[in-house]
Scaffold this motif. Structure first.
Motif, mmCIF file in Angstrom:
data_model
loop_
_atom_site.group_PDB
_atom_site.id
_atom_site.type_symbol
_atom_site.label_atom_id
_atom_site.label_comp_id
_atom_site.label_asym_id
_atom_site.label_seq_id
_atom_site.Cartn_x
_atom_site.Cartn_y
_atom_site.Cartn_z
ATOM 1 N N ASN A 52 -9.291 3.730 -1.536
ATOM 2 C CA ASN A 52 -8.839 3.340 -0.183
ATOM 3 C C ASN A 52 -8.632 1.943 -0.381
ATOM 4 O O ASN A 52 -7.638 1.746 0.374
ATOM 5 N N ARG A 53 -9.197 1.069 -0.963
ATOM 6 C CA ARG A 53 -8.692 -0.366 -0.915
ATOM 7 C C ARG A 53 -7.300 -0.496 -1.693
ATOM 8 O O ARG A 53 -6.297 -1.227 -1.243
ATOM 9 N N THR A 54 -7.055 0.361 -2.767
ATOM 10 C CA THR A 54 -5.726 0.411 -3.499
ATOM 11 C C THR A 54 -4.623 0.991 -2.390
ATOM 12 O O THR A 54 -3.668 0.373 -2.597
ATOM 13 N N LEU A 55 -4.933 2.007 -1.792
ATOM 14 C CA LEU A 55 -4.075 2.495 -0.876
ATOM 15 C C LEU A 55 -3.855 1.520 0.155
ATOM 16 O O LEU A 55 -2.401 1.528 0.678
ATOM 17 N N GLU A 56 -4.506 0.867 0.757
ATOM 18 C CA GLU A 56 -4.510 -0.162 1.773
ATOM 19 C C GLU A 56 -3.852 -1.214 1.229
ATOM 20 O O GLU A 56 -2.591 -1.495 1.848
ATOM 21 N N ALA A 57 -3.852 -1.753 -0.024
ATOM 22 C CA ALA A 57 -3.055 -2.883 -0.546
ATOM 23 C C ALA A 57 -1.626 -2.268 -0.652
ATOM 24 O O ALA A 57 -0.612 -3.076 -0.630
ATOM 25 N N ALA A 58 -1.325 -1.160 -1.047
ATOM 26 C CA ALA A 58 -0.217 -0.652 -1.454
ATOM 27 C C ALA A 58 0.957 -0.481 -0.412
ATOM 28 O O ALA A 58 1.765 -0.678 -0.023
ATOM 29 N N ALA A 59 0.013 0.232 0.857
ATOM 30 C CA ALA A 59 0.634 0.209 2.117
ATOM 31 C C ALA A 59 1.334 -0.965 2.846
ATOM 32 O O ALA A 59 2.086 -1.354 3.520
ATOM 33 N N LYS A 60 0.129 -2.270 2.468
ATOM 34 C CA LYS A 60 0.328 -3.507 3.145
ATOM 35 C C LYS A 60 1.501 -4.195 2.431
ATOM 36 O O LYS A 60 2.427 -4.475 3.171
ATOM 37 N N ARG A 61 1.668 -3.649 1.125
ATOM 38 C CA ARG A 61 3.119 -4.162 0.341
ATOM 39 C C ARG A 61 4.058 -3.365 0.857
ATOM 40 O O ARG A 61 5.550 -4.108 0.705
ATOM 41 N N ASP A 63 4.724 -2.563 3.713
ATOM 42 C CA ASP A 63 4.738 -2.843 5.256
ATOM 43 C C ASP A 63 4.599 -1.274 5.977
ATOM 44 O O ASP A 63 5.643 -1.254 6.938
ATOM 45 N N VAL A 64 4.072 -0.400 5.627
ATOM 46 C CA VAL A 64 3.682 0.821 6.328
ATOM 47 C C VAL A 64 2.227 0.772 6.702
ATOM 48 O O VAL A 64 1.233 0.225 6.009
ATOM 49 N N ASP A 65 1.836 1.866 7.524
ATOM 50 C CA ASP A 65 0.488 2.238 7.675
ATOM 51 C C ASP A 65 -0.056 3.279 6.359
ATOM 52 O O ASP A 65 0.922 3.956 5.816
ATOM 53 N N PRO A 66 -1.045 3.203 6.032
ATOM 54 C CA PRO A 66 -1.699 3.977 4.894
ATOM 55 C C PRO A 66 -1.350 5.252 4.924
ATOM 56 O O PRO A 66 -0.977 5.924 4.071
ATOM 57 N N GLU A 67 -1.358 6.025 6.256
ATOM 58 C CA GLU A 67 -1.114 7.332 6.255
ATOM 59 C C GLU A 67 0.501 7.638 6.075
ATOM 60 O O GLU A 67 0.873 8.711 5.696
ATOM 61 N N ASP A 68 1.313 6.362 6.228
ATOM 62 C CA ASP A 68 2.799 6.663 5.877
ATOM 63 C C ASP A 68 2.960 6.515 4.644
ATOM 64 O O ASP A 68 4.305 6.613 4.203
ATOM 65 N N LEU A 69 2.365 5.880 3.755
ATOM 66 C CA LEU A 69 2.690 5.448 2.575
ATOM 67 C C LEU A 69 3.165 6.643 1.562
ATOM 68 O O LEU A 69 4.300 6.486 0.839
ATOM 69 N N PRO A 70 2.589 7.940 1.477
ATOM 70 C CA PRO A 70 3.396 8.976 0.858
ATOM 71 C C PRO A 70 4.816 9.165 1.207
ATOM 72 O O PRO A 70 5.489 9.344 0.144
ATOM 73 N N ALA A 71 5.030 9.325 2.514
ATOM 74 C CA ALA A 71 6.427 9.449 2.937
ATOM 75 C C ALA A 71 7.308 8.212 2.611
ATOM 76 O O ALA A 71 8.481 8.488 2.003
ATOM 77 N N ALA A 72 6.854 6.964 2.362
ATOM 78 C CA ALA A 72 7.394 5.794 2.044
ATOM 79 C C ALA A 72 7.638 5.966 0.625
ATOM 80 O O ALA A 72 8.913 5.451 0.190
ATOM 81 N N ILE A 73 6.701 6.554 -0.194
ATOM 82 C CA ILE A 73 7.029 6.410 -1.662
ATOM 83 C C ILE A 73 7.934 7.485 -1.768
ATOM 84 O O ILE A 73 8.950 7.474 -2.635
ATOM 85 N N ASP A 74 8.129 8.573 -1.234
ATOM 86 C CA ASP A 74 9.277 9.782 -1.432
ATOM 87 C C ASP A 74 10.504 9.178 -1.133
ATOM 88 O O ASP A 74 11.438 9.393 -1.787
#
Length: 215
Positions: A52-61, A63-74
């Motif tokens: 969860n911490r890794t996910l939150e850090a990646a989402a912060k970098r 600049d998206v919400d954690p739940e939106d990170l997979p879509a941002a990566i795609d």
């Protein structure tokens, strides 16, 4: 009578001991299982916390919400794929333009040529420009063509059909003996680099010597 009573007492005592031993072992096994389960649960919780911490850090970098990170990566993967496709298209177009330039260069230069000869060419360009000129050289000059570049001091040597008794790697070695650097290739084409500023002069001298041998 007493023997039967004594036997009954012994049997009862043994049964009780066996029963107690079974339940003691059973209790120990259950306790050990619970301890292992608790340790496993603790490890799982720890892994989830780190994830969860890794996910939150990646989402912060990103600049998206954690739940939106997979879509941002795609979306990023798609963007990178588009950029790579565009890069490949640009490289292909650049290669085509360079090839056309090299062919036109030879057409203009060899319009007044009087047959196969040894020539040295120095251009202000990079390795790709030199290779393009060398690639088209045998079609316009059946002799030896030496292309050197400035300011990189790289070169390409090609040998045409009219001088096929010569070896391009041998000629390249002569250049490196005079101007330094290293070279390698095949009997018809050799490339080299790392030469000194005297490369162009060495190439010109070598071409003059070969031309004299032709005469």
């Amino acid at each position: 009578m007493r023997a039967n009573t004594l036997l009954a007492v012994v049997v009862g005592t043994a049964a009780t001991a066996v029963s107690n031993l079974y339940w003691w072992n059973r209790t120990r096994t259950i306790r050990e299982s619970l301890a292992v389960s608790a340790a496993r649960d603790e490890a799982v919780v720890g892994e989830r916390t780190r994830a969860n911490r890794t996910l939150e850090a990646a989402a912060k970098r990103a600049d998206v919400d954690p739940e939106d990170l997979p879509a941002a990566i795609d979306a990023l993967h798609e963007e990178l794929a588009d950029m790579e496709h565009e890069r490949d298209a640009v490289k292909s177009e650049a290669g085509s333009l360079r090839s056309r330039w090299a062919e036109r260069w030879w057409q203009a230069r060899m319009a007044e040529a009087d047959g196969p000869r040894a020539i040295a060419i120095t251009i202000e360009g990079d390795d790709a420009d030199a290779r393009a000129l060398a690639k088209h050289a045998p079609g316009y000059n059946g002799g030896v063509t030496i292309v050197t570049t400035e300011p990189n001091h790289t070169f390409v040597v090609t040998v045409g059909d009219a001088m096929a008794d010569l070896d391009a790697t041998d000629l390249a070695a002569e250049l490196t003996d005079l101007a330094g650097g290293g070279a390698g290739g095949s009997a018809r084409r050799a490339t080299g680099g790392g030469a000194s500023a005297g490369l162009a002069e060495a190439a010109s001298d070598l071409a003059d010597r070969l031309s004299g041998e032709l005469d």
